[in-house]
Design a protein around this motif. Structure first.
Motif, mmCIF file in Angstrom:
data_model
loop_
_atom_site.group_PDB
_atom_site.id
_atom_site.type_symbol
_atom_site.label_atom_id
_atom_site.label_comp_id
_atom_site.label_asym_id
_atom_site.label_seq_id
_atom_site.Cartn_x
_atom_site.Cartn_y
_atom_site.Cartn_z
ATOM 1 N N ALA A 214 69.354 -14.139 33.721
ATOM 2 C CA ALA A 214 68.203 -14.379 34.597
ATOM 3 C C ALA A 214 66.902 -14.044 33.866
ATOM 4 O O ALA A 214 65.933 -14.819 33.929
ATOM 5 C CB ALA A 214 68.319 -13.545 35.869
ATOM 6 N N ILE A 215 66.877 -12.924 33.171
ATOM 7 C CA ILE A 215 65.674 -12.540 32.421
ATOM 8 C C ILE A 215 65.379 -13.576 31.331
ATOM 9 O O ILE A 215 64.219 -13.931 31.103
ATOM 10 C CB ILE A 215 65.842 -11.128 31.825
ATOM 11 C CG1 ILE A 215 65.840 -10.093 32.951
ATOM 12 C CG2 ILE A 215 64.748 -10.820 30.812
ATOM 13 C CD1 ILE A 215 66.233 -8.700 32.517
ATOM 14 N N PHE A 216 66.418 -14.065 30.668
ATOM 15 C CA PHE A 216 66.235 -15.096 29.644
ATOM 16 C C PHE A 216 65.585 -16.343 30.238
ATOM 17 O O PHE A 216 64.619 -16.878 29.684
ATOM 18 C CB PHE A 216 67.589 -15.450 29.013
ATOM 19 C CG PHE A 216 67.539 -16.665 28.143
ATOM 20 C CD1 PHE A 216 66.989 -16.599 26.881
ATOM 21 C CD2 PHE A 216 68.032 -17.881 28.596
ATOM 22 C CE1 PHE A 216 66.926 -17.731 26.078
ATOM 23 C CE2 PHE A 216 67.988 -19.006 27.801
ATOM 24 C CZ PHE A 216 67.424 -18.930 26.533
ATOM 25 N N PHE A 217 66.095 -16.810 31.373
ATOM 26 C CA PHE A 217 65.528 -18.019 31.983
ATOM 27 C C PHE A 217 64.097 -17.792 32.452
ATOM 28 O O PHE A 217 63.263 -18.684 32.344
ATOM 29 C CB PHE A 217 66.400 -18.504 33.135
ATOM 30 C CG PHE A 217 67.577 -19.319 32.700
ATOM 31 C CD1 PHE A 217 67.405 -20.500 32.005
ATOM 32 C CD2 PHE A 217 68.869 -18.907 32.977
ATOM 33 C CE1 PHE A 217 68.490 -21.265 31.599
ATOM 34 C CE2 PHE A 217 69.961 -19.659 32.576
ATOM 35 C CZ PHE A 217 69.770 -20.839 31.879
ATOM 36 N N TYR A 218 63.800 -16.603 32.976
ATOM 37 C CA TYR A 218 62.418 -16.301 33.368
ATOM 38 C C TYR A 218 61.497 -16.318 32.155
ATOM 39 O O TYR A 218 60.386 -16.845 32.213
ATOM 40 C CB TYR A 218 62.326 -14.946 34.064
ATOM 41 C CG TYR A 218 62.821 -14.951 35.496
ATOM 42 C CD1 TYR A 218 62.496 -15.975 36.367
ATOM 43 C CD2 TYR A 218 63.599 -13.912 35.978
ATOM 44 C CE1 TYR A 218 62.941 -15.973 37.680
ATOM 45 C CE2 TYR A 218 64.056 -13.900 37.284
ATOM 46 C CZ TYR A 218 63.713 -14.931 38.127
ATOM 47 O OH TYR A 218 64.153 -14.926 39.422
ATOM 48 N N THR A 219 61.943 -15.747 31.049
ATOM 49 C CA THR A 219 61.131 -15.721 29.839
ATOM 50 C C THR A 219 60.872 -17.130 29.320
ATOM 51 O O THR A 219 59.745 -17.469 28.944
ATOM 52 C CB THR A 219 61.838 -14.886 28.743
ATOM 53 O OG1 THR A 219 62.099 -13.587 29.258
ATOM 54 C CG2 THR A 219 60.986 -14.778 27.501
ATOM 55 N N VAL A 220 61.907 -17.955 29.296
ATOM 56 C CA VAL A 220 61.750 -19.340 28.838
ATOM 57 C C VAL A 220 60.811 -20.100 29.776
ATOM 58 O O VAL A 220 59.969 -20.884 29.325
ATOM 59 C CB VAL A 220 63.124 -20.034 28.745
ATOM 60 C CG1 VAL A 220 62.975 -21.529 28.526
ATOM 61 C CG2 VAL A 220 63.947 -19.423 27.632
ATOM 62 N N SER A 221 60.916 -19.851 31.069
ATOM 63 C CA SER A 221 60.070 -20.582 32.016
ATOM 64 C C SER A 221 58.604 -20.187 31.878
ATOM 65 O O SER A 221 57.723 -21.024 32.059
ATOM 66 C CB SER A 221 60.540 -20.350 33.445
ATOM 67 O OG SER A 221 60.258 -19.026 33.856
ATOM 68 N N PHE A 222 58.328 -18.924 31.546
ATOM 69 C CA PHE A 222 56.933 -18.516 31.358
ATOM 70 C C PHE A 222 56.340 -19.168 30.113
ATOM 71 O O PHE A 222 55.157 -19.473 30.075
ATOM 72 C CB PHE A 222 56.815 -17.004 31.248
ATOM 73 C CG PHE A 222 57.040 -16.294 32.552
ATOM 74 C CD1 PHE A 222 56.507 -16.765 33.738
ATOM 75 C CD2 PHE A 222 57.786 -15.132 32.602
ATOM 76 C CE1 PHE A 222 56.714 -16.118 34.942
ATOM 77 C CE2 PHE A 222 58.000 -14.475 33.792
ATOM 78 C CZ PHE A 222 57.467 -14.970 34.964
ATOM 79 N N GLN A 223 57.168 -19.394 29.095
ATOM 80 C CA GLN A 223 56.671 -20.008 27.868
ATOM 81 C C GLN A 223 56.539 -21.522 28.011
ATOM 82 O O GLN A 223 55.603 -22.117 27.493
ATOM 83 C CB GLN A 223 57.595 -19.677 26.696
ATOM 84 C CG GLN A 223 57.564 -18.214 26.340
ATOM 85 C CD GLN A 223 58.575 -17.862 25.264
ATOM 86 O OE1 GLN A 223 59.374 -18.682 24.853
ATOM 87 N NE2 GLN A 223 58.544 -16.615 24.836
ATOM 88 N N SER A 224 57.491 -22.143 28.711
ATOM 89 C CA SER A 224 57.477 -23.600 28.796
ATOM 90 C C SER A 224 56.823 -24.112 30.080
ATOM 91 O O SER A 224 56.339 -25.231 30.110
ATOM 92 C CB SER A 224 58.893 -24.158 28.702
ATOM 93 O OG SER A 224 59.642 -23.804 29.851
#
Length: 57
Positions: free
Chosen positions: A18-28
């Motif tokens: 979940a943290i990984f997907f949140y991080t990717v979503s903030f960047q993309s």
């Protein structure tokens, strides 16, 4: 004991994902990635609240 370790490993994997997907979503900025993060976080909380099922004797 193995089931306890497995339970916590699954919880950790769900939270890290979940943290990984949140991080990717903030960047993309992709909305679909945010949805995946929410789904994995929801799965984490459901698994945490329900806990392990104890065997009936």
């Amino acid at each position: 004991m193995f089931s306890t370790v497995t339970h916590y490993l699954v919880l950790a994997a769900l939270l890290i994902t979940a943290i990984f997907f949140y991080t990717v979503s903030f960047q993309s900025g992709t909305f679909l990635v945010i949805i995946f993060g929410v789904l994995f976080e929801l799965a984490f909380w459901i698994k945490l609240v329900r806990g392990k099922k104890k065997a009936k004797i």
